[in-house]
Motif scaffolding. Structure first.
Motif, PDB file in Angstrom:
ATOM      1  N   HIS A  11     -16.069 -29.182  -1.021  1.00  8.92           N
ATOM      2  CA  HIS A  11     -15.470 -27.844  -1.108  1.00  8.92           C
ATOM      3  C   HIS A  11     -13.958 -27.936  -1.316  1.00  8.92           C
ATOM      4  CE1 HIS A  11     -18.833 -25.198  -0.522  1.00  8.92           C
ATOM      5  NE2 HIS A  11     -19.281 -25.925   0.503  1.00  8.92           N
ATOM      6  N   GLN A  42     -24.201 -29.137  -8.456  1.00  7.65           N
ATOM      7  CA  GLN A  42     -24.666 -27.747  -8.352  1.00  7.65           C
ATOM      8  C   GLN A  42     -23.525 -26.796  -7.983  1.00  7.65           C
ATOM      9  OE1 GLN A  42     -27.913 -27.396  -5.611  1.00  7.65           O
ATOM     10  NE2 GLN A  42     -29.437 -27.965  -7.155  1.00  7.65           N
ATOM     11  N   LEU A  43     -22.730 -27.231  -6.996  1.00  8.71           N
ATOM     12  CA  LEU A  43     -21.616 -26.378  -6.561  1.00  8.71           C
ATOM     13  C   LEU A  43     -20.585 -26.204  -7.676  1.00  8.71           C
ATOM     14  CD1 LEU A  43     -21.176 -27.657  -2.905  1.00  8.71           C
ATOM     15  CD2 LEU A  43     -21.815 -25.345  -3.581  1.00  8.71           C
ATOM     16  N   LYS A  45     -21.166 -26.377 -10.809  1.00  2.00           N
ATOM     17  CA  LYS A  45     -21.749 -25.534 -11.842  1.00  2.00           C
ATOM     18  C   LYS A  45     -21.734 -24.063 -11.407  1.00  2.00           C
ATOM     19  CE  LYS A  45     -25.559 -25.753 -15.122  1.00  2.00           C
ATOM     20  NZ  LYS A  45     -26.860 -26.365 -15.436  1.00  2.00           N
ATOM     21  N   THR A  46     -21.990 -23.851 -10.122  1.00  2.00           N
ATOM     22  CA  THR A  46     -21.944 -22.478  -9.589  1.00  2.00           C
ATOM     23  C   THR A  46     -20.562 -21.870  -9.834  1.00  2.00           C
ATOM     24  OG1 THR A  46     -23.473 -23.105  -7.839  1.00  2.00           O
ATOM     25  CG2 THR A  46     -22.257 -21.059  -7.519  1.00  2.00           C
ATOM     26  N   LEU A  53     -18.448 -14.956 -15.719  1.00  2.00           N
ATOM     27  CA  LEU A  53     -18.799 -13.540 -15.758  1.00  2.00           C
ATOM     28  C   LEU A  53     -17.704 -12.746 -16.479  1.00  2.00           C
ATOM     29  CD1 LEU A  53     -21.396 -12.489 -14.546  1.00  2.00           C
ATOM     30  CD2 LEU A  53     -20.089 -11.715 -12.565  1.00  2.00           C
TER      31      LEU A  53
ATOM     32  N   THR B 126     -28.555 -15.486 -17.765  1.00  2.00           N
ATOM     33  CA  THR B 126     -27.737 -16.219 -16.792  1.00  2.00           C
ATOM     34  C   THR B 126     -26.713 -15.298 -16.155  1.00  2.00           C
ATOM     35  OG1 THR B 126     -27.925 -18.031 -18.335  1.00  2.00           O
ATOM     36  CG2 THR B 126     -26.433 -18.344 -16.481  1.00  2.00           C
ATOM     37  N   ILE B 130     -26.189 -14.203 -12.251  1.00  2.00           N
ATOM     38  CA  ILE B 130     -24.949 -14.373 -11.481  1.00  2.00           C
ATOM     39  C   ILE B 130     -24.522 -13.030 -10.888  1.00  2.00           C
ATOM     40  CG2 ILE B 130     -22.540 -15.111 -11.542  1.00  2.00           C
ATOM     41  CD1 ILE B 130     -23.359 -16.656 -14.135  1.00  2.00           C
ATOM     42  N   GLU B 178     -21.504 -21.723  -1.223  1.00  2.00           N
ATOM     43  CA  GLU B 178     -22.776 -22.294  -0.778  1.00  2.00           C
ATOM     44  C   GLU B 178     -23.909 -21.272  -0.951  1.00  2.00           C
ATOM     45  OE1 GLU B 178     -25.031 -25.338   0.395  1.00  2.00           O
ATOM     46  OE2 GLU B 178     -22.853 -25.463   0.086  1.00  2.00           O
ATOM     47  N   LEU B 180     -24.006 -18.709  -3.033  1.00  2.00           N
ATOM     48  CA  LEU B 180     -24.304 -18.496  -4.458  1.00  2.00           C
ATOM     49  C   LEU B 180     -25.110 -19.657  -5.020  1.00  2.00           C
ATOM     50  CD1 LEU B 180     -20.895 -17.101  -5.737  1.00  2.00           C
ATOM     51  CD2 LEU B 180     -23.032 -15.830  -5.507  1.00  2.00           C
ATOM     52  N   ARG B 181     -24.757 -20.868  -4.595  1.00  2.00           N
ATOM     53  CA  ARG B 181     -25.483 -22.039  -5.080  1.00  2.00           C
ATOM     54  C   ARG B 181     -26.961 -21.912  -4.724  1.00  2.00           C
ATOM     55  NH1 ARG B 181     -27.816 -26.583  -3.269  1.00  2.00           N
ATOM     56  NH2 ARG B 181     -27.342 -26.048  -1.122  1.00  2.00           N
ATOM     57  N   LEU B 184     -28.679 -19.205  -6.810  1.00  2.00           N
ATOM     58  CA  LEU B 184     -28.885 -19.589  -8.208  1.00  2.00           C
ATOM     59  C   LEU B 184     -29.893 -20.731  -8.318  1.00  2.00           C
ATOM     60  CD1 LEU B 184     -25.201 -19.324  -9.453  1.00  2.00           C
ATOM     61  CD2 LEU B 184     -27.079 -17.754  -9.934  1.00  2.00           C
ATOM     62  N   GLU B 185     -29.954 -21.536  -7.268  1.00  2.00           N
ATOM     63  CA  GLU B 185     -30.928 -22.622  -7.270  1.00  2.00           C
ATOM     64  C   GLU B 185     -32.339 -22.046  -7.209  1.00  2.00           C
ATOM     65  OE1 GLU B 185     -31.418 -24.887  -3.741  1.00  2.00           O
ATOM     66  OE2 GLU B 185     -31.638 -26.778  -4.815  1.00  2.00           O
ATOM     67  N   GLN B 189     -31.461 -21.772 -11.880  1.00  2.00           N
ATOM     68  CA  GLN B 189     -30.455 -21.774 -12.928  1.00  2.00           C
ATOM     69  C   GLN B 189     -29.526 -22.975 -12.821  1.00  2.00           C
ATOM     70  OE1 GLN B 189     -29.456 -20.203 -15.773  1.00  2.00           O
ATOM     71  NE2 GLN B 189     -31.622 -19.659 -15.626  1.00  2.00           N
ATOM     72  N   VAL B 190     -29.264 -23.365 -11.571  1.00  2.00           N
ATOM     73  CA  VAL B 190     -28.376 -24.509 -11.404  1.00  2.00           C
ATOM     74  C   VAL B 190     -29.224 -25.784 -11.320  1.00  2.00           C
ATOM     75  CG1 VAL B 190     -26.233 -25.132 -10.234  1.00  2.00           C
ATOM     76  CG2 VAL B 190     -27.259 -22.914  -9.812  1.00  2.00           C
ATOM     77  N   GLY B 191     -30.551 -25.577 -11.298  1.00  2.00           N
ATOM     78  CA  GLY B 191     -31.456 -26.718 -11.113  1.00  2.00           C
ATOM     79  C   GLY B 191     -31.348 -27.726 -12.248  1.00  2.00           C
TER      80      GLY B 191
END
Lengths: 201, 198
Positions: A11, A42-43, A45-46, A53, B126, B130, B178, B180-181, B184-185, B189-191
């Motif tokens: 983080h 993953q984080l 990419k999030t 957006l 996507t 989000i 965390e 949001l992850r 989305l998982e 989408q984040v997979g």
């Protein structure tokens, strides 16, 4: 490093706050730990996806709508404006008013005759009349407040009459200045002059 | 420090409407973007923008020129949106009239069938995911995430806007990220081809 330690560092890294040595340690852990590496990606990419957006467009009429919704221009109290903009001047004005008021009340409260001088044995006082008889001499200044002053003799200093009357006989001889103070304002001036004179001596 | 904005604010304070209109032009999109992401309703977001500028206008004499104007206006806008979210949550009846006194009821707040602004431009699955993920964020993470990612503010700036310590903001960014992850998982989408579950 274990996985529990790694998460906060991930983080920190994504916040852009991770420092040198920690960054090296995190990198080593991510290379050795598949699970954390996947979590890291993953984080990351999030973050990237949320940033993606697009901004939304406002309707064309919004500005006009906002401007027309404003309250009309208030006519503001110019006195309050002045006080807000010149606090020091306002305080000075209030101070001067209070001082002036107290001078005025001092002026109005006191109604007794007052005679002031350094040499008063030659002065005759009858009722509210103060007389310097013919042939007598007052050495120095003579101040009379709230009374009638009649001078037939001689005064070697200044003569000051406050809120009263002055009668100079033909035989009178005044060496200094004659000052007559009739109004409260003049009296304030006189007091101020006296005060300044006292300071300068 | 943006001197232009501070100067405009000063002019507007002294009754210059054109100066205020310029401030509106500078900030209406940003505040609308913020409000739309917070409230997820176009009409409500427009109302929030209008209310924000009304508050800015009536409180101009309180604006401290040593402070960034953007921080100040974002603070007003964010607080307003948070208030609106809370009021929404506290009301259970859909028929209850909205507290805004304009005769709206809570049916108006339900997601509309109308296309969202994104959809009107480009239909991206996507982006829609989000948007939904952000919508479901708990309110206290929502404001932080929106300011951080959609307005590109630093942790310090967010701390100024929300009037909270930087450490709190930091924790909220981490939790929000965390959250949001995970969302989305779930949506895969984040997979990855070989997702790792923890």
């Amino acid at each position: 490093m274990n996985c529990k330690e790694a998460l906060p560092l991930i983080h920190e890294y994504l916040d852009g706050d991770l420092q040198g040595s920690d960054s090296q340690r995190l990198k080593e852990h991510l290379i050795s730990c598949q699970a954390c590496h996947a979590l890291f990606r993953q984080l990351e990419k999030t973050d990237a996806m949320v940033r993606m957006l697009p901004p939304v467009r406002v309707s064309e009429t919004l500005t006009a709508q906002i401007m027309s919704g404003l309250p009309p221009v208030k006519k503001r109290n110019s006195w309050m404006d002045f006080i807000r903009k010149h606090p020091a001047v306002s305080v000075a004005v209030v101070f001067a008013t209070v001082m002036f008021g107290s001078f005025m009340s001092m002026w109005n409260d006191d109604t007794n005759l007052m005679v002031k001088g350094s040499n008063l044995q030659d002065v005759v006082i009858e009722g509210n009349t103060v007389t310097v008889p013919q042939g007598h001499t007052v050495k120095g200044d003579l101040v009379v407040q709230r009374g009638k002053l009649k001078v037939e003799g001689e005064v070697t200093g200044n003569l000051i009459v406050i809120d009263g009357s002055l009668n100079l006989a033909s035989t009178a001889h005044i060496s200094g200045h004659v000052t007559q103070v009739d109004e409260a304002l003049g009296w304030v001036w006189y007091k101020l002059g006296e005060f300044v004179g006292m300071l300068s001596h | 420090m943006n001197f232009v904005e501070a100067r405009l604010a000063k002019l507007a304070r002294n009754g210059d409407r054109n100066a205020f209109a310029e401030l509106v032009e500078l900030y209406k999109d940003k505040i609308f973007h913020l409000a739309y992401r917070m409230l997820n309703n176009k009409q409500e977001a427009e109302d929030a923008v209008q209310e924000t500028f009304l508050r800015v206008y009536t409180n101009l004499h309180r604006y401290d020129e040593n402070q960034k104007f953007s921080t100040w206006i974002f603070r007003i806008g964010t607080n307003l949106c948070i208030d609106k979210l809370r009021r929404r949550k506290n009301t259970y009846s859909l028929d209850a009239e909205m507290p805004d006194g304009e005769g709206n009821d809570y049916y108006a707040m339900l997601p509309s069938h109308e296309d969202t602004p994104e959809k009107q431009v480009i239909v991206s699955e996507t982006q829609e995911q989000i948007r939904q993920a952000i919508e479901t964020l708990p309110e206290k993470y929502k404001s932080v995430v929106i300011l951080r990612y959609l307005h590109d503010m630093s942790l310090q700036e967010i701390s100024d806007v929300l009037d909270m310590p930087v450490t709190t903001i930091k924790t909220r960014v981490h939790r929000g990220r965390e959250y949001l992850r995970k969302r989305l998982e779930q949506e895969d989408q984040v997979g990855y081809t070989n997702p790792v579950h923890m």
